[in-house]
Design a protein around this motif. Structure first.
Motif, PDB file in Angstrom:
ATOM      1  N   PRO A  75      -4.262  -5.551  11.543  1.00 41.00           N
ATOM      2  CA  PRO A  75      -4.520  -6.120  12.563  1.00 41.00           C
ATOM      3  C   PRO A  75      -4.583  -7.522  12.573  1.00 41.00           C
ATOM      4  CG  PRO A  75      -6.139  -4.605  11.867  1.00 41.00           C
ATOM      5  CD  PRO A  75      -4.978  -4.712  10.949  1.00 41.00           C
ATOM      6  N   ARG A  76      -4.912  -8.131  11.407  1.00 43.04           N
ATOM      7  CA  ARG A  76      -5.051  -9.617  11.391  1.00 43.04           C
ATOM      8  C   ARG A  76      -4.009 -10.448  10.938  1.00 43.04           C
ATOM      9  NH1 ARG A  76      -9.420  -7.017   8.158  1.00 43.04           N
ATOM     10  NH2 ARG A  76      -8.163  -7.042   6.531  1.00 43.04           N
ATOM     11  N   LYS A  77      -2.697  -9.791  10.931  1.00 37.46           N
ATOM     12  CA  LYS A  77      -1.420 -10.267  11.036  1.00 37.46           C
ATOM     13  C   LYS A  77      -0.490 -10.303  11.959  1.00 37.46           C
ATOM     14  CE  LYS A  77       0.371 -10.241   6.432  1.00 37.46           C
ATOM     15  NZ  LYS A  77       0.803  -9.618   5.307  1.00 37.46           N
ATOM     16  N   TRP A  88       4.477  -4.371  12.883  1.00 42.33           N
ATOM     17  CA  TRP A  88       4.763  -4.245  11.395  1.00 42.33           C
ATOM     18  C   TRP A  88       5.419  -5.453  10.974  1.00 42.33           C
ATOM     19  CZ3 TRP A  88       3.541   0.030   8.689  1.00 42.33           C
ATOM     20  CH2 TRP A  88       3.034   1.156   9.257  1.00 42.33           C
ATOM     21  N   ALA A  89       5.167  -5.779   9.651  1.00 43.30           N
ATOM     22  CA  ALA A  89       5.996  -6.650   8.779  1.00 43.30           C
ATOM     23  C   ALA A  89       6.309  -6.344   7.652  1.00 43.30           C
ATOM     24  CB  ALA A  89       4.809  -7.931   8.878  1.00 43.30           C
ATOM     25  N   PHE A  90       7.285  -7.156   7.041  1.00 43.53           N
ATOM     26  CA  PHE A  90       7.560  -6.796   5.555  1.00 43.53           C
ATOM     27  C   PHE A  90       6.397  -7.205   4.785  1.00 43.53           C
ATOM     28  CE2 PHE A  90      11.637  -7.803   7.983  1.00 43.53           C
ATOM     29  CZ  PHE A  90      12.483  -6.653   7.424  1.00 43.53           C
ATOM     30  N   THR A  91       6.499  -6.081   3.871  1.00 42.91           N
ATOM     31  CA  THR A  91       5.237  -6.212   2.868  1.00 42.91           C
ATOM     32  C   THR A  91       5.153  -7.536   2.114  1.00 42.91           C
ATOM     33  OG1 THR A  91       5.276  -3.966   2.451  1.00 42.91           O
ATOM     34  CG2 THR A  91       4.174  -5.009   1.128  1.00 42.91           C
ATOM     35  N   GLY A  92       3.855  -8.009   2.143  1.00 44.84           N
ATOM     36  CA  GLY A  92       3.523  -9.225   1.409  1.00 44.84           C
ATOM     37  C   GLY A  92       4.074 -10.855   2.356  1.00 44.84           C
ATOM     38  N   ARG A 128       4.607 -12.714   6.574  1.00 47.63           N
ATOM     39  CA  ARG A 128       4.129 -12.448   8.072  1.00 47.63           C
ATOM     40  C   ARG A 128       5.349 -12.344   8.897  1.00 47.63           C
ATOM     41  NH1 ARG A 128      -0.869 -13.864   8.953  1.00 47.63           N
ATOM     42  NH2 ARG A 128      -0.471 -14.599  11.113  1.00 47.63           N
ATOM     43  N   VAL A 129       6.518 -11.989   8.099  1.00 46.77           N
ATOM     44  CA  VAL A 129       7.881 -11.840   8.965  1.00 46.77           C
ATOM     45  C   VAL A 129       7.672 -10.335   9.874  1.00 46.77           C
ATOM     46  CG1 VAL A 129      10.328 -11.687   8.904  1.00 46.77           C
ATOM     47  CG2 VAL A 129       8.972 -13.296   7.284  1.00 46.77           C
ATOM     48  N   PRO A 130       7.858 -10.259  10.955  1.00 42.18           N
ATOM     49  CA  PRO A 130       7.972  -9.029  11.637  1.00 42.18           C
ATOM     50  C   PRO A 130       9.062  -8.211  11.586  1.00 42.18           C
ATOM     51  CG  PRO A 130       7.959 -10.924  13.334  1.00 42.18           C
ATOM     52  CD  PRO A 130       7.833 -11.503  11.886  1.00 42.18           C
ATOM     53  N   VAL A 131       8.979  -7.075  11.301  1.00 47.58           N
ATOM     54  CA  VAL A 131      10.272  -6.311  11.241  1.00 47.58           C
ATOM     55  C   VAL A 131      11.066  -6.450  12.449  1.00 47.58           C
ATOM     56  CG1 VAL A 131      11.114  -3.722  10.830  1.00 47.58           C
ATOM     57  CG2 VAL A 131       9.116  -4.526   9.676  1.00 47.58           C
TER      58      VAL A 131
END
Length: 73
Positions: free
Chosen positions: A14-16, A21-25, A27-30
């Motif tokens: 919720p903080r990012k 949903w983002a790629f792990t590690g 801040r790029v959203p899927v």
């Protein structure tokens, strides 16, 4: 993407990026991947534009989504 929690290449916080949903590690959203592909970009171009995303992550997301589409309701 359906049932993203089963795909290790993505995470949600919720903080990012407002909990998207983002790629792990990163801040790029899927959804950025799918928007770029829909607009005609290649996976290689996406990886060049977002160097923090790794090729295995994109492959994992695409494979996961393809598997979900094969599943019958």
């Amino acid at each position: 993407m359906t049932n993203c929690s089963e795909c290790k290449a993505v995470e949600r916080s919720p903080r990012k990026i407002s909990g998207a949903w983002a790629f792990t590690g990163t801040r790029v959203p899927v959804y950025a991947l799918f928007e770029n592909l829909e607009s005609g970009a290649t996976v290689q171009e996406f990886l060049e534009w977002y160097p923090e995303v790794e090729a295995w992550q994109v492959a994992s997301v695409l494979k996961h989504e393809a598997e979900c589409l094969k599943t019958t309701a």
